[in-house]
Design an enzyme around this catalytic site. Structure first.
Site, PDB file in Angstrom:
ATOM      1  N   HIS A 205      38.875  32.177  40.664  1.00  0.00           N
ATOM      2  CA  HIS A 205      37.733  32.825  40.057  1.00  0.00           C
ATOM      3  C   HIS A 205      38.265  32.650  38.523  1.00  0.00           C
ATOM      4  O   HIS A 205      38.961  31.849  38.198  1.00  0.00           O
ATOM      5  CB  HIS A 205      37.860  34.372  40.439  1.00  0.00           C
TER       6      HIS A 205
ATOM      7  N   HIS B 213      41.396  32.497  36.836  1.00  0.00           N
ATOM      8  CA  HIS B 213      42.336  31.476  37.030  1.00  0.00           C
ATOM      9  C   HIS B 213      41.927  30.154  36.173  1.00  0.00           C
ATOM     10  O   HIS B 213      42.882  29.375  35.767  1.00  0.00           O
ATOM     11  CB  HIS B 213      42.015  30.825  38.389  1.00  0.00           C
TER      12      HIS B 213
ATOM     13  N   CYS C  87      56.437  43.664  48.431  1.00  0.00           N
ATOM     14  CA  CYS C  87      54.804  43.427  48.583  1.00  0.00           C
ATOM     15  C   CYS C  87      54.501  41.974  48.932  1.00  0.00           C
ATOM     16  O   CYS C  87      54.605  41.058  48.419  1.00  0.00           O
ATOM     17  CB  CYS C  87      54.106  43.603  47.258  1.00  0.00           C
TER      18      CYS C  87
ATOM     19  N   CYS D   4      52.103  40.297  46.517  1.00  0.00           N
ATOM     20  CA  CYS D   4      52.747  39.893  45.023  1.00  0.00           C
ATOM     21  C   CYS D   4      53.950  38.692  45.403  1.00  0.00           C
ATOM     22  O   CYS D   4      54.446  38.178  44.434  1.00  0.00           O
ATOM     23  CB  CYS D   4      53.387  40.967  44.278  1.00  0.00           C
TER      24      CYS D   4
ATOM     25  N   CYS E 238      52.111  49.444  46.470  1.00  0.00           N
ATOM     26  CA  CYS E 238      52.237  48.543  45.529  1.00  0.00           C
ATOM     27  C   CYS E 238      51.223  48.856  44.233  1.00  0.00           C
ATOM     28  O   CYS E 238      50.083  49.011  44.560  1.00  0.00           O
ATOM     29  CB  CYS E 238      52.252  47.176  46.094  1.00  0.00           C
TER      30      CYS E 238
ATOM     31  N   HIS F 284      48.395  46.029  43.984  1.00  0.00           N
ATOM     32  CA  HIS F 284      47.538  45.741  45.096  1.00  0.00           C
ATOM     33  C   HIS F 284      47.022  47.162  46.018  1.00  0.00           C
ATOM     34  O   HIS F 284      46.092  47.063  46.495  1.00  0.00           O
ATOM     35  CB  HIS F 284      48.189  44.964  46.351  1.00  0.00           C
TER      36      HIS F 284
ATOM     37  N   LYS G 263      40.719  44.505  35.424  1.00  0.00           N
ATOM     38  CA  LYS G 263      41.371  43.093  35.570  1.00  0.00           C
ATOM     39  C   LYS G 263      40.273  42.403  36.528  1.00  0.00           C
ATOM     40  O   LYS G 263      40.112  42.907  37.837  1.00  0.00           O
ATOM     41  CB  LYS G 263      42.623  43.170  36.107  1.00  0.00           C
TER      42      LYS G 263
ATOM     43  N   LYS H 195      40.680  39.391  42.886  1.00  0.00           N
ATOM     44  CA  LYS H 195      40.019  39.368  44.206  1.00  0.00           C
ATOM     45  C   LYS H 195      40.108  40.678  44.859  1.00  0.00           C
ATOM     46  O   LYS H 195      39.008  41.176  45.478  1.00  0.00           O
ATOM     47  CB  LYS H 195      40.635  38.229  45.052  1.00  0.00           C
TER      48      LYS H 195
HETATM   49  N1  MSP Z   1      51.348  31.707  42.312  1.00  0.00           N
HETATM   50  C1  MSP Z   1      51.551  32.612  41.248  1.00  0.00           C
HETATM   51  C2  MSP Z   1      52.233  31.928  39.901  1.00  0.00           C
HETATM   52  C3  MSP Z   1      53.088  31.013  40.131  1.00  0.00           C
HETATM   53  S1  MSP Z   1      53.812  30.076  39.004  1.00  0.00           S
HETATM   54  C4  MSP Z   1      55.192  29.359  39.190  1.00  0.00           C
HETATM   55  C5  MSP Z   1      50.352  33.430  40.847  1.00  0.00           C
HETATM   56  N2  MSP Z   1      49.137  33.085  41.162  1.00  0.00           N
HETATM   57  S2  MSP Z   1      48.047  33.822  40.909  1.00  0.00           S
HETATM   58  O1  MSP Z   1      46.970  32.735  41.585  1.00  0.00           O
HETATM   59  O2  MSP Z   1      47.927  34.943  41.582  1.00  0.00           O
HETATM   60  O3  MSP Z   1      47.775  33.966  39.268  1.00  0.00           O
HETATM   61  C6  MSP Z   1      47.784  32.654  38.487  1.00  0.00           C
HETATM   62  C7  MSP Z   1      47.403  33.161  37.025  1.00  0.00           C
HETATM   63  O4  MSP Z   1      46.350  33.625  36.984  1.00  0.00           O
HETATM   64  C8  MSP Z   1      48.294  34.229  36.743  1.00  0.00           C
HETATM   65  O5  MSP Z   1      48.831  33.842  35.463  1.00  0.00           O
HETATM   66  C9  MSP Z   1      47.550  35.450  36.402  1.00  0.00           C
HETATM   67  O6  MSP Z   1      47.854  36.125  35.399  1.00  0.00           O
HETATM   68  C10 MSP Z   1      46.016  34.827  36.044  1.00  0.00           C
HETATM   69  N3  MSP Z   1      45.041  35.451  36.330  1.00  0.00           N
HETATM   70  C11 MSP Z   1      44.675  35.938  37.306  1.00  0.00           C
HETATM   71  N4  MSP Z   1      43.381  36.874  37.298  1.00  0.00           N
HETATM   72  C12 MSP Z   1      43.601  36.987  35.748  1.00  0.00           C
HETATM   73  C13 MSP Z   1      42.417  37.489  35.070  1.00  0.00           C
HETATM   74  N5  MSP Z   1      41.477  38.295  35.459  1.00  0.00           N
HETATM   75  N6  MSP Z   1      42.644  37.245  33.696  1.00  0.00           N
HETATM   76  C14 MSP Z   1      43.299  36.415  32.958  1.00  0.00           C
HETATM   77  N7  MSP Z   1      44.337  35.811  33.898  1.00  0.00           N
HETATM   78  C15 MSP Z   1      44.611  36.266  35.353  1.00  0.00           C
HETATM   79  O7  MSP Z   1      50.469  34.459  40.311  1.00  0.00           O
END
Ligand code: MSP
Length: 501
Positions: A17, A20, A125, A128, A143, A146, A294, A297
């Site tokens: 999304h 990311h 969790c 997480c 959590c 979540h 925030k 998903k």
């Molecule tokens: N897999 C772990 C990271 C491992 S790094 C060695 C993870 N993955 S994640 O897909 O859940 O999130 C990855 C990144 O996307 C995180 O830094 C998270 O903050 C960012 N974001 C996910 N949703 C977000 C927003 N709504 N806004 C900004 N960034 C966000 O955590």
């Protein structure tokens, strides 16, 4: 100088999304800008594929974890391409080379005496992939992120002796006040360390989807240990037959605020335990919010980045999210906000400035930029230096503001000078020369600087100006003489239909 920039690797438990895309675009802006400065850049992104987050999602869907990982990793790869990211490698933690290197480093941590056998008891969790302290739970045993009920777990695990790094970490922070930025995040991480560090599980006994612990194949390495190591392992195999570690390590990490503890506390301790240099810096950004929440998903309020780009274009997305939300803070984005900035800033301010300047050079000087002394425009003088300074501090919004001030100054300039009136009298020829030269040079300068943010748009405009060079050393306003032949330019930001109210 080498510049190694990374994004978090994304969980493949769901489709990507906009949250990311955010960090990946940020890293790409820095990578592109540093290349323009002649730095030797390596830019890494990829996917985090092991552990419960993926294993459980696969189970819910009735597929194997590898199948889910293959499918969704491809979607993240598509996203990276679609946002026009210039990553030098895309790592998957299921790459056999990564897995082998993870085992090597974990073995080193073990051999250096920082691993012991123990029993974990507490809340965990699976979404997480994090062990929760009582302070991190809400409504009894849920959590806080979540909002799912957690079970109390008891497992015999291998442990990493994080507590041994209390003092080294405090020293690292004391010696490097810029190590974690913004400052509020530095303080947050440091106070977490100062509260006292507990040892952490390094392995999981019940899970099969992961990298086996090298000295005990009945357990897999805890997914965060495996994932964090991606930043280091990638350099060893990104280029077949070549190890890039000495050339690029240590890295500069960009991460979201939810994963601060892992990156700013556990990660440097792991590296110290393995005898590897700690990262150069970590920058922590905030969340993109939808209606104050925030985007995530689990909350079901995600924006599909592919849809946004279909509608507004990739460059608009790359521009909008750093213009609308100060990088480092949380901030809301909306479809109305996209439309507003697209029309008022991109189409009216930048797009119009470009098309009218080129049209006047065509009309009054047969398409050749005249040679002249540049007009005194303060916002343009020294702009590349100011932008570089802001980007050195990972202030992506501040750098963009500097550039936009210059765009606005150029618009005021052309409005004040009214060259279309002056052109009626031959006696004004010199003044017209100066105006047209200043506009061409101003546009060139801002476009070279904007190209890190909006590469396609800037490229089209610079081609039309007959000045395709992106090097930052000649980006200064007035650095190039006149004489270039300008070409045609289709509207950079054609008007879009605004959504019905
Ligand atoms: N897999 C772990 C990271 C491992 S790094 C060695 C993870 N993955 S994640 O897909 O859940 O999130 C990855 C990144 O996307 C995180 O830094 C998270 O903050 C960012 N974001 C996910 N949703 C977000 C927003 N709504 N806004 C900004 N960034 C966000 O955590």
């Amino acid at each position: 100088m080498s510049y190694y920039v990374t994004t978090p690797i994304y969980y493949v438990n769901a489709e990507p999304h906009l949250g990311h895309a955010y960090t990946t675009i940020a890293a790409d802006i820095l990578a592109r800008h540093m290349r323009q400065r002649g730095e030797d850049v390596f830019f890494l992104t990829g996917t985090d594929e092991h552990g419960e987050p993926v294993a459980q999602a696969a189970e819910r869907l009735g597929v194997g974890p590898r199948e889910l990982a293959d499918k969704n990793s491809e979607r993240f790869r598509d996203l990276v391409q679609r946002i026009n990211a210039t990553n030098d490698f895309f790592i998957r933690t299921s790459d056999p080379e990564h897995e082998a290197k993870v085992q090597e480093v974990v073995q080193k941590i073990h051999d250096n005496g920082y691993v012991f056998e123990g029993t974990y008891e507490g809340y965990y969790c699976p979404r997480c992939a994090d062990f929760k302290t009582d302070a991190e739970l809400v409504d009894g045993n849920k959590c806080a992120i979540h909002l799912i009920e957690l079970e109390r777990e008891k497992e015999d695990n291998w442990f990493f002796q994080l507590s041994a790094f209390q003092e080294p970490l405090e020293k690292l922070y004391a010696d490097n006040p810029q190590w974690v930025t913004p400052e509020s995040r530095y303080n947050e991480a440091l106070s977490f360390i100062k509260q006292g560090l507990n040892d952490i599980s390094l392995s999981r006994a019940r899970l099969r989807w992961g990298v086996p612990v090298p000295w005990d194949e009945s357990q897999v390495i805890y997914v965060w240990i495996d994932a964090l190591l991606n930043y280091y392992t990638a350099l060893s195999y990104a280029r077949p037959g070549e190890d890039l570690t000495d050339r690029y390590w240590p890295a500069r990490h960009l991460i979201g605020k939810d994963i601060l503890k892992f990156h700013a506390v556990i990660w440097p301790a792991m590296l110290m335990a393995a005898g590897i240099e700690v990262p150069k810096s970590i920058f922590i950004h905030g969340y993109l919010l939808m209606d104050e929440h925030k985007m995530s998903k689990s909350l079901g309020n995600v924006i599909d980045p592919f849809e946004v780009m279909d509608r507004f274009g990739t460059d608009t997305l790359r521009y909008y999210i750093f213009r609308e939300v100060r990088f480092g803070n949380d901030g809301s984005i909306s479809a109305a906000g996209f439309e507003e900035r697209y029309n008022s800033e991109l189409a009216n301010e930048y797009g119009n400035l470009a098309s009218r300047s080129l049209a006047m050079i065509g009309r009054y000087r047969d398409g050749v930029v005249p040679d002249a002394t540049p007009a005194e425009l303060d916002e343009l003088r020294g702009l590349p230096g100011r932008v570089s300074e802001r980007l050195d501090a990972v202030d992506l919004t501040g750098a963009l503001e500097e550039i936009w001030e210059a765009v606005r100054r150029l618009n005021r300039y052309v409005q004040d000078e009214e060259p279309w009136k002056l052109a009626k009298d031959e006696a004004n020829a010199q003044r017209i020369d100066q105006i047209l030269y200043s506009l061409a040079e101003g546009l060139r300068s801002v476009s070279v600087l904007l190209s890190a943010y909006m590469p396609d748009t800037a490229d089209r405009l610079l081609q039309a100006l007959g000045q395709p060079d992106l090097g930052l050393d000649s980006a200064e306003y007035g650095a190039r003489p006149g004489g270039a032949q300008v070409g045609d330019l289709a509207p950079l930001f054609p008007r879009i239909e605004t959504a019905a109210a």
